[in-house]
Design a protein around this motif. Structure first.
Motif, PDB file in Angstrom:
ATOM      1  N   VAL A  84      60.338 -80.362 -18.952  1.00  0.00           N
ATOM      2  CA  VAL A  84      60.549 -80.727 -17.543  1.00  0.00           C
ATOM      3  C   VAL A  84      62.039 -80.799 -17.239  1.00  0.00           C
ATOM      4  CG1 VAL A  84      58.356 -81.991 -17.356  1.00  0.00           C
ATOM      5  CG2 VAL A  84      60.423 -83.223 -18.047  1.00  0.00           C
ATOM      6  N   GLY A  85      62.369 -80.836 -15.961  1.00  0.00           N
ATOM      7  CA  GLY A  85      63.763 -80.870 -15.551  1.00  0.00           C
ATOM      8  C   GLY A  85      64.260 -82.241 -15.141  1.00  0.00           C
ATOM      9  N   ALA A  86      63.341 -83.224 -15.065  1.00  0.00           N
ATOM     10  CA  ALA A  86      63.745 -84.568 -14.656  1.00  0.00           C
ATOM     11  C   ALA A  86      62.763 -85.604 -15.192  1.00  0.00           C
ATOM     12  CB  ALA A  86      63.812 -84.671 -13.130  1.00  0.00           C
ATOM     13  N   SER A 107      68.163 -86.093 -14.391  1.00  0.00           N
ATOM     14  CA  SER A 107      67.808 -84.676 -14.444  1.00  0.00           C
ATOM     15  C   SER A 107      68.824 -83.886 -15.254  1.00  0.00           C
ATOM     16  CB  SER A 107      67.747 -84.110 -13.023  1.00  0.00           C
ATOM     17  OG  SER A 107      69.050 -84.065 -12.468  1.00  0.00           O
ATOM     18  N   MET A 145      63.691 -81.794   0.346  1.00  0.00           N
ATOM     19  CA  MET A 145      64.412 -81.249  -0.806  1.00  0.00           C
ATOM     20  C   MET A 145      65.552 -80.334  -0.363  1.00  0.00           C
ATOM     21  SD  MET A 145      61.369 -80.402  -3.464  1.00  0.00           S
ATOM     22  CE  MET A 145      60.835 -81.594  -4.664  1.00  0.00           C
ATOM     23  N   ARG A 193      65.781 -81.424  -6.331  1.00  0.00           N
ATOM     24  CA  ARG A 193      64.707 -80.594  -6.875  1.00  0.00           C
ATOM     25  C   ARG A 193      63.484 -81.382  -7.299  1.00  0.00           C
ATOM     26  NH1 ARG A 193      68.977 -77.540 -10.538  1.00  0.00           N
ATOM     27  NH2 ARG A 193      69.896 -76.217  -8.952  1.00  0.00           N
ATOM     28  N   HIS A 194      63.572 -82.710  -7.265  1.00  0.00           N
ATOM     29  CA  HIS A 194      62.467 -83.551  -7.722  1.00  0.00           C
ATOM     30  C   HIS A 194      62.279 -84.729  -6.781  1.00  0.00           C
ATOM     31  CE1 HIS A 194      64.038 -81.488 -11.294  1.00  0.00           C
ATOM     32  NE2 HIS A 194      62.770 -81.388 -11.616  1.00  0.00           N
ATOM     33  N   LEU A 228      55.545 -86.943  -9.964  1.00  0.00           N
ATOM     34  CA  LEU A 228      56.890 -86.426  -9.736  1.00  0.00           C
ATOM     35  C   LEU A 228      56.715 -84.973  -9.319  1.00  0.00           C
ATOM     36  CD1 LEU A 228      59.976 -87.060  -9.957  1.00  0.00           C
ATOM     37  CD2 LEU A 228      59.875 -86.081 -12.244  1.00  0.00           C
ATOM     38  N   SER A 263      58.092 -81.350  -8.142  1.00  0.00           N
ATOM     39  CA  SER A 263      59.286 -80.510  -8.253  1.00  0.00           C
ATOM     40  C   SER A 263      59.220 -79.379  -7.236  1.00  0.00           C
ATOM     41  CB  SER A 263      59.407 -79.926  -9.663  1.00  0.00           C
ATOM     42  OG  SER A 263      58.434 -78.925  -9.852  1.00  0.00           O
ATOM     43  N   ILE A 264      60.348 -78.761  -7.002  1.00  0.00           N
ATOM     44  CA  ILE A 264      60.391 -77.614  -6.104  1.00  0.00           C
ATOM     45  C   ILE A 264      59.470 -76.518  -6.647  1.00  0.00           C
ATOM     46  CG2 ILE A 264      62.420 -76.527  -7.141  1.00  0.00           C
ATOM     47  CD1 ILE A 264      61.727 -76.775  -3.374  1.00  0.00           C
ATOM     48  N   ARG A 265      59.347 -76.425  -7.951  1.00  0.00           N
ATOM     49  CA  ARG A 265      58.448 -75.428  -8.554  1.00  0.00           C
ATOM     50  C   ARG A 265      56.995 -75.695  -8.163  1.00  0.00           C
ATOM     51  NH1 ARG A 265      59.233 -74.484 -14.561  1.00  0.00           N
ATOM     52  NH2 ARG A 265      60.677 -72.921 -13.784  1.00  0.00           N
ATOM     53  N   ASP A 266      56.591 -76.961  -8.148  1.00  0.00           N
ATOM     54  CA  ASP A 266      55.226 -77.297  -7.735  1.00  0.00           C
ATOM     55  C   ASP A 266      54.959 -76.804  -6.321  1.00  0.00           C
ATOM     56  OD1 ASP A 266      54.681 -78.720 -10.143  1.00  0.00           O
ATOM     57  OD2 ASP A 266      55.631 -80.514  -9.302  1.00  0.00           O
TER      58      ASP A 266
END
Length: 142
Positions: free
Chosen positions: A36-38, A52, A96, A102-103, A115, A117-120
């Motif tokens: 994960v990133g954060a 992060s 965001m 990003r989170h 949590l 994320s922008i990916r989600d």
């Protein structure tokens, strides 16, 4: 778009967390282990920050600090922007973008339930677009 609660249903509900007293190195190991990133930073069951990869690069690596000696509390983002399970996904995207983050921790009252994320959010947009394309293709074909 759907509410955040719908996005959370489609993924692992584990919220990875760390204590503000651990070293940045330990937090980096957790980021890598979990992929994960954060991480949420929790103290006595309360959200006190987010740490992060970006915090690490800007506040440790670029400043020449030692990640084994620096504590998460020294680099974490303290003024955490949060959303609720009922927040619409498009509102999260706007937030965001405006805040350049990003989170987003998802809180139900004071409890962290996820949590995002922008990916989600991007994955959800792509899935919706693919569904629309499929429906249109079926409509045209029939």
């Amino acid at each position: 778009m759907k509410p955040v609660s719908e996005l959370l249903k489609n993924r692992n509900s584990t919220v990875h967390q760390v204590s503000p007293s651990v070293s940045v190195f330990e937090a980096l190991q957790l980021l890598a282990d979990y992929g994960v990133g954060a991480l949420t930073v929790m103290e006595n069951g309360k959200l006190v920050g987010v740490v992060s990869e970006r915090d690490y690069t800007r506040k440790v690596a670029l400043q020449g600090k030692n990640s084994k000696e620096t504590k998460v509390a020294d680099i974490m983002t303290r003024d955490v922007i949060t959303v609720t399970p009922s927040t619409e996904a498009n509102a999260c995207m706007v937030l965001m973008s405006q805040k350049k983050i990003r989170h987003l921790p998802v809180l139900d009252g004071t409890k962290v339930v996820g949590l995002i994320s922008i990916r989600d959010l991007m994955d959800d947009i792509i899935a919706e677009q693919q569904q629309t394309i499929s429906q249109l293709t079926n409509y045209i074909s029939s």
